[in-house]
Design an enzyme around this catalytic site. Structure first.
Site, short mmCIF file in Angstrom:
data_model
loop_
_atom_site.label_atom_id
_atom_site.label_comp_id
_atom_site.label_asym_id
_atom_site.label_seq_id
_atom_site.Cartn_x
_atom_site.Cartn_y
_atom_site.Cartn_z
N GLU A 124 0.85 -1.19 0.00
CA GLU A 124 0.00 0.00 0.00
C GLU A 124 0.89 1.25 0.00
O GLU A 124 1.93 1.28 0.67
CB GLU A 124 -0.84 -0.05 1.29
CG GLU A 124 -1.74 1.12 1.56
CD GLU A 124 -2.50 0.96 2.89
OE1 GLU A 124 -2.25 -0.04 3.62
OE2 GLU A 124 -3.35 1.82 3.20
N LYS A 154 -9.24 2.15 -1.95
CA LYS A 154 -9.52 1.58 -0.62
C LYS A 154 -10.86 2.10 -0.09
O LYS A 154 -11.05 3.33 -0.02
CB LYS A 154 -8.38 1.96 0.32
CG LYS A 154 -8.44 1.36 1.72
CD LYS A 154 -7.18 1.75 2.50
CE LYS A 154 -7.10 1.10 3.86
NZ LYS A 154 -5.83 1.45 4.56
N CYS A 184 -5.31 -3.38 2.96
CA CYS A 184 -5.14 -3.30 4.42
C CYS A 184 -6.46 -3.48 5.18
O CYS A 184 -7.00 -4.57 5.21
CB CYS A 184 -4.44 -2.00 4.77
SG CYS A 184 -3.68 -2.00 6.42
N MET A 192 -1.85 -4.81 16.18
CA MET A 192 -3.18 -4.84 16.80
C MET A 192 -3.00 -5.17 18.27
O MET A 192 -2.19 -6.03 18.63
CB MET A 192 -4.05 -5.94 16.17
CG MET A 192 -4.30 -5.83 14.68
SD MET A 192 -5.21 -4.35 14.14
CE MET A 192 -6.82 -4.60 14.91
#
Lengths: 283, 283
Positions: free
Chosen positions: A47, A118, A151, A180
């Protein structure tokens, strides 16, 4: 199109630098060429490979945006795709007038095949980019039917499903995965798990190319991965911090055949859309 | 209802025997009581705990079917739930006239709260059971908002999503998972991966109670598992072949709060239903 029998796919993991478009472009071309030397017919890049990620302001991002048609990144990737007869999928900060999209392009030997914007924006991207408005296109290429997700899109199982329902054989995921919370150290990344689950429950290949590095305090997790339609990891997860190219062989005809699981079951045709109405209800 | 602050959940993994309803019922009651002695307020039992799984014919299955209201399995589970002030979720071969459903019941201290009928049937189940017609109900209980899915339902991310959109905090999965091909020996079961992915991308707890044993040549994989809303495995995967009870603490209020991931993101409200139309299109 009838896809070629099988081919070698590469996911390039590297570190773009924010706002350094010229350097990023040169680096991606060198890495594409390395992947080609090592046998790749399709190269997937992260990305926002053109621009880096962690913009300090929308103005800074606008300055790093490029048009797709005629823009320098698409031109450079098209040149290398044409020279080697390959396909390239990678992320570009797309400028369209005053709008910026977090986009990825699909480029073949003859040039730009299409792009994806996106649709699910993560965190401060909401202050910079416009959410994608192109739906979930499927591009019928010489390598098979390709879709692209980026993503955080992958956190929404609807996205993978929409690509599969559109006929995708292979979903390319240029990504800038961030850490995360809530998971123990050493456990597989949730990105890996979501990718395996999506591949298995849709019967599609997924190739995710992530970036590495810490940019203005934002860490990225690397761990690029290529997953078969069974959910099996074919290559990777790559390291969390090193530049790396991972490879796997893709056979989309075989994957199509494997989608018949037994006399009764197929993960796509077993769906019961008549009872999924809540999924498309507007709030 | 305002849920209690937190509670202990048990998934019971055992081996039902096909057609031996009396013995299966006695065994489930004994195992529920053991789970209660070890602190459980909610006990989840496998799919078709009442009857076993591998029927040789529809007639054999019909003979092993029971009505829910007034049926012996629901009566027995209600009695133990009432005695101990607990909840029970478990699988029953539900006979409704000439129809059979692969159902699961939700029982509280005051009796039957509701039921779910498996909507995605696996393999030869298609020759025995009628696909479920109750949608994806959410039951508002003293423990939180509970939904139920059964085994192959979990291969369809739409099912978990529909429960979450209905407000579920915790999804109980009575299951009879079978081995999946295409994965290397020693890799995590795809069932584990799908469960983690669904928990994470919906911000819900998931508690899956599987059976063990080989029944008329059909193997089951055990590996019952309890997963937090983060996707983290809280308990299990249990063994692949032993009777076992696994436990975890569930705090649905905390999970609701954790669904706000940052200033911009929440896995449910970030959905873009206006671009998911293909998911509800009838073929």
């Amino acid at each position: 199109m009838t896809p070629i029998p099988s081919f070698r796919l590469a996911c390039v993991q590297f570190r773009p630098d924010v706002g350094q478009n010229d350097g990023n472009r040169a680096r991606t071309v060198a890495l594409i060429e390395e992947a080609v030397r090592r046998g790749a017919s399709l190269v997937v890049l992260p990305e926002l490979s053109s621009s880096g990620y962690q913009f300090e302001s929308r103005d800074e991002a606008l300055a790093a945006g490029e048009p797709l048609s005629g823009g320098p990144t698409v031109a450079a990737w098209t040149e290398v795709a044409h020279e080697h007869g390959i396909h390239v999928v990678g992320g570009v900060a797309e400028r369209d007038g005053d709008r910026l999209y977090n986009s990825s392009v699909v480029i073949g030997p003859s040039g730009l095949i299409g792009s994806y914007r996106k649709t699910h924006l993560w965190n401060a991207e909401n202050t910079i980019f416009t959410p994608g408005d192109l739906g979930f296109p499927v591009f019928d290429t010489a390598l098979g039917r390709l879709s692209v997700l980026i993503c955080y899109d992958g956190w929404f199982p609807e996205t993978y499903r929409a690509c599969a329902l559109g006929g995708a054989d292979l979903i390319c995921v240029p990504t800038n995965w961030v850490p995360m919370s809530g998971l123990p150290a050493g456990a597989p990344a949730m990105a890996t798990i979501l990718t395996q689950a999506a591949a298995h429950s849709n019967g599609v290949y997924i190739a995710a190319a992530d970036r590495i590095g810490v940019e203005r305090g934002q860490a990225f997790i690397g761990q690029s991965v290529i997953v078969a339609d069974s959910g099996q990891v074919l290559a990777g997860p790559a390291s969390s911090d090193a530049e790396e190219i991972i490879f796997a062989t893709i056979d989309v005809e075989a994957a199509r055949a494997r989608r018949t699981w037994n006399q009764f079951n197929n993960p796509i045709t077993d769906r019961r859309p008549e009872i999924y109405d809540s999924l498309t209800q507007r709030s």
